[in-house]
Design a protein around this motif. Structure first.
Motif, PDB file in Angstrom:
ATOM      1  N   MET A   1      -4.302  27.291 -21.374  1.00  0.00           N
ATOM      2  CA  MET A   1      -4.154  28.261 -22.468  1.00  0.00           C
ATOM      3  C   MET A   1      -2.987  29.203 -22.198  1.00  0.00           C
ATOM      4  SD  MET A   1      -7.952  29.247 -23.765  1.00  0.00           S
ATOM      5  CE  MET A   1      -8.907  29.106 -22.261  1.00  0.00           C
ATOM      6  N   ALA A   2      -2.861  29.666 -20.956  1.00  0.00           N
ATOM      7  CA  ALA A   2      -1.759  30.561 -20.610  1.00  0.00           C
ATOM      8  C   ALA A   2      -0.415  29.862 -20.811  1.00  0.00           C
ATOM      9  CB  ALA A   2      -1.913  31.042 -19.175  1.00  0.00           C
ATOM     10  N   ALA A   3      -0.333  28.609 -20.397  1.00  0.00           N
ATOM     11  CA  ALA A   3       0.916  27.848 -20.585  1.00  0.00           C
ATOM     12  C   ALA A   3       1.238  27.695 -22.058  1.00  0.00           C
ATOM     13  CB  ALA A   3       0.804  26.480 -19.911  1.00  0.00           C
ATOM     14  N   GLY A   4       0.211  27.461 -22.876  1.00  0.00           N
ATOM     15  CA  GLY A   4       0.415  27.364 -24.325  1.00  0.00           C
ATOM     16  C   GLY A   4       0.915  28.666 -24.910  1.00  0.00           C
ATOM     17  N   CYS A   5       0.361  29.782 -24.448  1.00  0.00           N
ATOM     18  CA  CYS A   5       0.809  31.099 -24.928  1.00  0.00           C
ATOM     19  C   CYS A   5       2.267  31.339 -24.557  1.00  0.00           C
ATOM     20  CB  CYS A   5      -0.084  32.201 -24.338  1.00  0.00           C
ATOM     21  SG  CYS A   5      -1.746  32.208 -25.016  1.00  0.00           S
ATOM     22  N   VAL A   6       2.644  30.959 -23.345  1.00  0.00           N
ATOM     23  CA  VAL A   6       4.036  31.126 -22.909  1.00  0.00           C
ATOM     24  C   VAL A   6       4.953  30.303 -23.815  1.00  0.00           C
ATOM     25  CG1 VAL A   6       5.658  30.594 -21.039  1.00  0.00           C
ATOM     26  CG2 VAL A   6       3.468  31.720 -20.532  1.00  0.00           C
ATOM     27  N   ARG A   7       4.569  29.059 -24.133  1.00  0.00           N
ATOM     28  CA  ARG A   7       5.406  28.227 -25.011  1.00  0.00           C
ATOM     29  C   ARG A   7       5.529  28.849 -26.399  1.00  0.00           C
ATOM     30  NH1 ARG A   7       2.798  24.173 -22.245  1.00  0.00           N
ATOM     31  NH2 ARG A   7       1.246  23.877 -23.871  1.00  0.00           N
ATOM     32  N   ILE A   8       4.440  29.388 -26.921  1.00  0.00           N
ATOM     33  CA  ILE A   8       4.461  30.014 -28.251  1.00  0.00           C
ATOM     34  C   ILE A   8       5.375  31.233 -28.241  1.00  0.00           C
ATOM     35  CG2 ILE A   8       3.070  31.320 -29.910  1.00  0.00           C
ATOM     36  CD1 ILE A   8       0.747  29.375 -29.175  1.00  0.00           C
ATOM     37  N   MET A   9       5.236  32.066 -27.213  1.00  0.00           N
ATOM     38  CA  MET A   9       6.068  33.279 -27.140  1.00  0.00           C
ATOM     39  C   MET A   9       7.537  32.932 -26.932  1.00  0.00           C
ATOM     40  SD  MET A   9       3.389  35.920 -25.237  1.00  0.00           S
ATOM     41  CE  MET A   9       4.232  35.820 -23.733  1.00  0.00           C
ATOM     42  N   ALA A  10       7.809  31.876 -26.183  1.00  0.00           N
ATOM     43  CA  ALA A  10       9.196  31.462 -25.951  1.00  0.00           C
ATOM     44  C   ALA A  10       9.836  30.915 -27.223  1.00  0.00           C
ATOM     45  CB  ALA A  10       9.253  30.419 -24.841  1.00  0.00           C
ATOM     46  N   ALA A  11       9.033  30.386 -28.135  1.00  0.00           N
ATOM     47  CA  ALA A  11       9.541  29.804 -29.364  1.00  0.00           C
ATOM     48  C   ALA A  11       9.941  30.868 -30.377  1.00  0.00           C
ATOM     49  CB  ALA A  11       8.509  28.864 -29.985  1.00  0.00           C
TER      50      ALA A  11
END
Length: 142
Positions: A131-141
């Motif tokens: 979940m944390a990795a997914g949040c990082v990808r979303i924020m980076a996008a």
């Protein structure tokens, strides 16, 4: 399910009709038997962001061929060890993965052991990391 007709037509058009079986709904007791017969589970749907079938197949000792867009597979699928990755939407890449399955996972007992170990390693902590990795990808996008 609802896609059976379309999928059967595709399998037949590709000349795969006799090699492809659509089992439909099954009793839970039949899962182990069918997973033992399977060379792998293929999960090609890039729109499916998380799928319980990844964990289910691994828990029965079956390797998984999954698109790289499937976020959930990252902790469970170790490329060439518990399954194979391909680029979502790339039929050629999927075909290349499927050609590798018989040799990469030829030792059924060792493959099953690795897959089951990966399924057992799944935990709330690994879910939190995903979940944390997914949040990082979303924020980076953004």
């Amino acid at each position: 399910g609802h896609a059976y007709g379309r999928l059967r037509t595709m399998a037949d058009a590709l000349g795969l009709g006799p090699s492809v079986r659509f089992l439909g709904a099954m009793a839970p007791a039949d899962f182990a038997v069918e997973y033992r017969k399977a060379s792998c589970l293929v999960l090609p749907d890039a729109a499916q962001r998380w799928h319980p079938l990844v964990r289910e197949a691994l828990s029965y000792g079956c390797p998984v061929v999954v698109s790289v867009n499937n976020d959930d597979a990252g902790e469970l699928i170790r490329d060439g060890v518990t399954g194979l990755y391909f680029k979502a939407g790339d039929a050629g890449a999927l075909a290349r993965c499927l050609v590798q399955v018989p040799t990469r996972f030829a030792d059924a007992a060792a493959t099953a052991e690795r897959c089951q170990a990966a399924a057992l390693e799944d935990s709330p902590a690994s879910a939190g990391r995903a979940m944390a990795a997914g949040c990082v990808r979303i924020m980076a996008a953004d």
